[in-house]
Design an enzyme around this catalytic site. Structure first.
Site, PDB file in Angstrom:
ATOM      1  N   THR A  30      -1.220 -94.555  64.523  1.00  0.00           N
ATOM      2  CA  THR A  30      -1.360 -93.967  63.186  1.00  0.00           C
ATOM      3  C   THR A  30       0.034 -93.958  62.561  1.00  0.00           C
ATOM      4  O   THR A  30       1.029 -94.016  63.290  1.00  0.00           O
ATOM      5  CB  THR A  30      -1.882 -92.519  63.266  1.00  0.00           C
ATOM      6  OG1 THR A  30      -0.916 -91.749  63.995  1.00  0.00           O
ATOM      7  CG2 THR A  30      -3.210 -92.442  63.973  1.00  0.00           C
ATOM      8  N   LYS A  41      -3.227 -75.033  46.732  1.00  0.00           N
ATOM      9  CA  LYS A  41      -3.777 -73.695  46.887  1.00  0.00           C
ATOM     10  C   LYS A  41      -3.243 -72.808  45.765  1.00  0.00           C
ATOM     11  O   LYS A  41      -2.116 -72.362  45.796  1.00  0.00           O
ATOM     12  CB  LYS A  41      -3.428 -73.142  48.267  1.00  0.00           C
ATOM     13  CG  LYS A  41      -4.144 -73.972  49.328  1.00  0.00           C
ATOM     14  CD  LYS A  41      -3.949 -73.482  50.733  1.00  0.00           C
ATOM     15  CE  LYS A  41      -4.831 -74.321  51.640  1.00  0.00           C
ATOM     16  NZ  LYS A  41      -4.319 -74.516  52.974  1.00  0.00           N
TER      17      LYS A  41
END
Ligand code: ADP
Length: 542
Positions: A185, A437
């Site tokens: 990855t 957020k």
């Protein structure tokens, strides 16, 4: 009681055997690294893969040994894949777009014994070769005439090397759970992690990819994988296309709009697959040059969210834009988006709403969404939660990492945040680390980016959360305009107004020359977060 069927292990080289036997004359066409267009067939590819296998065997490469490839999509790379896997060695595809130190780290972690590479990457490898103690030999994927002077250890031209073997060789046989390939990855957070595919997982994944609602190519089709063999197992195409006898067109090193267009057009490609940035370049080229692609039927687009404007641009040309989602850990296909029958008679705009989702999983991928505590959330198309997956081609562990990565029901946490609906359609709303957020509520950065790139003057857009004294975080929209376009902040804000909830509107917009990308073509949000870490929003003063 066991069934009484034959024991026929699912081994990757059986795919190239089948392609050679049944579709032996089908072509594999490459824009070679040396320049000219090269044409071969599945039958020749199999024969030369056997030479690779025989030659590796003679060099002492054994079951479980790692052999790296750092190479573009070419016929030689494909031969190397099947040759390496066919003796039970592990084909480790390395992404050349990583930083040289990351490449060295990955090769050392995998302890690759050999490296097969293209001419393009010889200079990079020469710089790091002294840091690669496990590598015994470098094979340069070229012929004697193009072989460069190089300091790489025991370097040899691939054509010379395989010419020392006659191909009179049998594939090795072993258990289908034997490792076949590995891919790291990209390591945007922490060290890269090695995903180790097995023969069985790759064969099953090829069947998933062949599903008509996924890539679904047949013996009559021609597939051009722009997605590199080194990116997430080439989305399975190096296995799925030969297994179906689909003609392959390999783009080599040239992935710009004009070069990809030329191959799509001259080779009458019907299916192609790649990341959104590639399609952005292609569409810009086609628009500028007023080009069409009458043979192209499907563009598969994944790796990052496919913007609505892109889906529309392709469908306006009569080309199906098939959104795909997945990850290296999933081999990589997770979902693909085709229209289920209940949607086929919807008005066009509503169909686009569906096509913009990441789609539904094929058989052999199971999904759920949960809250942070692991409690499953409803499949209502609205609630978003952590997306978790399981299946026979999903990683159960990382290479040389002991920790368990699955929950108690065997699901892997993808790190994505998504909704699922009653028909199985999944919609990514964010990476869990990118979600904004604001005052305890979540704002999807992907939704805002998708909306902003719908503006005709915007080429690419990225949204990050920036510190806000009252709301903790508020969205900052970073925009790269199309070449020669001029546009103001207010023009874009006006365009977005009314299309999303008021409190989702970005607090500010900045224009940049170029949005940075990762080695696999995703927006590099960590770099943007660093660049704008001290950014003061105009709303922050209030
Ligand atoms: P790399 O970072 O090496 O490119 P992957 O290709 O495995 O690694 O990246 C997987 C991630 O890419 C997914 O978890 C998801 O966040 C993102 N991704 C892939 N396809 C899509 C898509 N169609 N829409 C949105 N995000 C996507």
């Amino acid at each position: 009681m066991h069934g009484l069927m034959q024991d026929w292990p699912l081994l990757c080289h059986r795919i190239i055997d089948h392609a050679a036997m049944i579709h032996g004359g089908r072509e594999v066409v490459t824009r070679s690294v040396e320049g000219p267009i090269h044409r071969t067939t599945y039958s020749e590819i199999r024969q030369r893969s056997l030479q690779v296998a025989q030659r590796l065997d003679r060099d002492g490469i054994k079951l479980g040994d790692r052999v790296a490839t750092i190479a573009w999509n070419t016929w030689r790379h494909l031969e190397a894949w099947y040759g390496i896997m066919g003796i039970g060695a592990i084909c480790h595809t390395v992404n050349p777009r990583l930083f040289p130190e990351q490449i060295a780290w990955i090769i050392n972690h995998a302890e690759d014994r050999m490296v097969m590479t293209d001419l393009t990457f010889v200079p990079i490898l020469e710089k790091i070769a002294s840091q690669l103690p496990s590598v015994e030999r470098f094979i340069i994927l070229t012929d004697a005439a193009h072989m460069p002077q190089t300091t790489l250890k025991n370097a040899v031209a691939y054509e010379e090397w395989i010419a020392e073997a006659d191909g009179n060789f049998q594939w090795k046989t072993f258990d289908e759970n034997t490792a076949a390939a590995m891919c790291y990855t990209s390591g945007t957070t922490g060290d890269p992690k090695g995903v180790l595919y097995s023969h069985r997982s790759n064969v099953l994944h090829a069947l998933m990819a062949n599903n008509g609602d996924a890539l679904g190519t047949t013996t009559k089709d021609t597939m051009l994988p722009v997605v590199p063999l080194f990116h997430a197992n080439s989305w399975g195409i190096a296995f799925s296309a030969p297994s179906m006898g689909t003609k392959l067109v390999m783009p080599g090193p040239k992935l710009d709009g004009a070069s990809v267009y030329e191959l799509l057009s001259t080779e009458k490609v019907t299916h192609t697959a790649g990341v959104p940035t590639v399609w952005l370049m292609l569409l810009q080229y086609m628009e500028k040059e007023k080009k069409t692609l009458p043979d192209l039927r499907m563009v598969v687009c994944g790796g990052s969210a496919m913007p609505r404007a892109m889906i529309k641009a392709f469908t306006d040309m009569g080309i199906e834009a098939r959104h795909a989602w997945g990850m290296t850990e999933m081999s990589p296909l997770g979902t693909t988006c085709s229209l289920q029958p209940q949607f086929t008679s919807l008005p066009r705009e509503k169909q686009l709403d569906v096509l913009q989702t990441q789609g539904f999983p094929p058989f052999m991928v199971e999904m759920k969404i949960t809250d942070d505590a692991g409690k499953e959330l409803p499949r209502d198309g609205k609630t978003f939660g952590r997306l978790k997956v399981r299946g026979p081609a999903v990683a159960g562990r990382y290479f040389r990492v002991d920790s368990d990565i699955l929950d108690e029901d065997g699901y892997f946490d993808t790190g994505d945040v998504a909704t699922l609906d009653g028909y199985g359609y999944m919609r990514i709303t964010d990476r869990s680390k990118d979600v904004i957020k604001s005052g305890g509520e979540w704002i999807s950065s992907i939704d805002l980016e998708n909306l902003a790139v719908g503006h005709p003057k915007v080429a690419e857009a990225a949204v990050i959360g920036v510190y806000h004294p009252k709301w903790d975080e508020r969205p900052l929209l970073i925009v790269q305009l199309k070449p020669d376009a001029t546009c103001t902040r207010d023009e874009i804000l006006q365009f977005m107004d009314g299309k999303i909830a008021k409190w989702w509107m970005p607090d500010d917009i900045v224009f940049v020359e170029a949005i940075p990308h990762t080695a696999t073509g995703k927006i590099l949000k960590t770099a943007l977060r660093d660049q704008f870490s001290n950014y003061r929003l105009p709303t922050a003063a209030a």
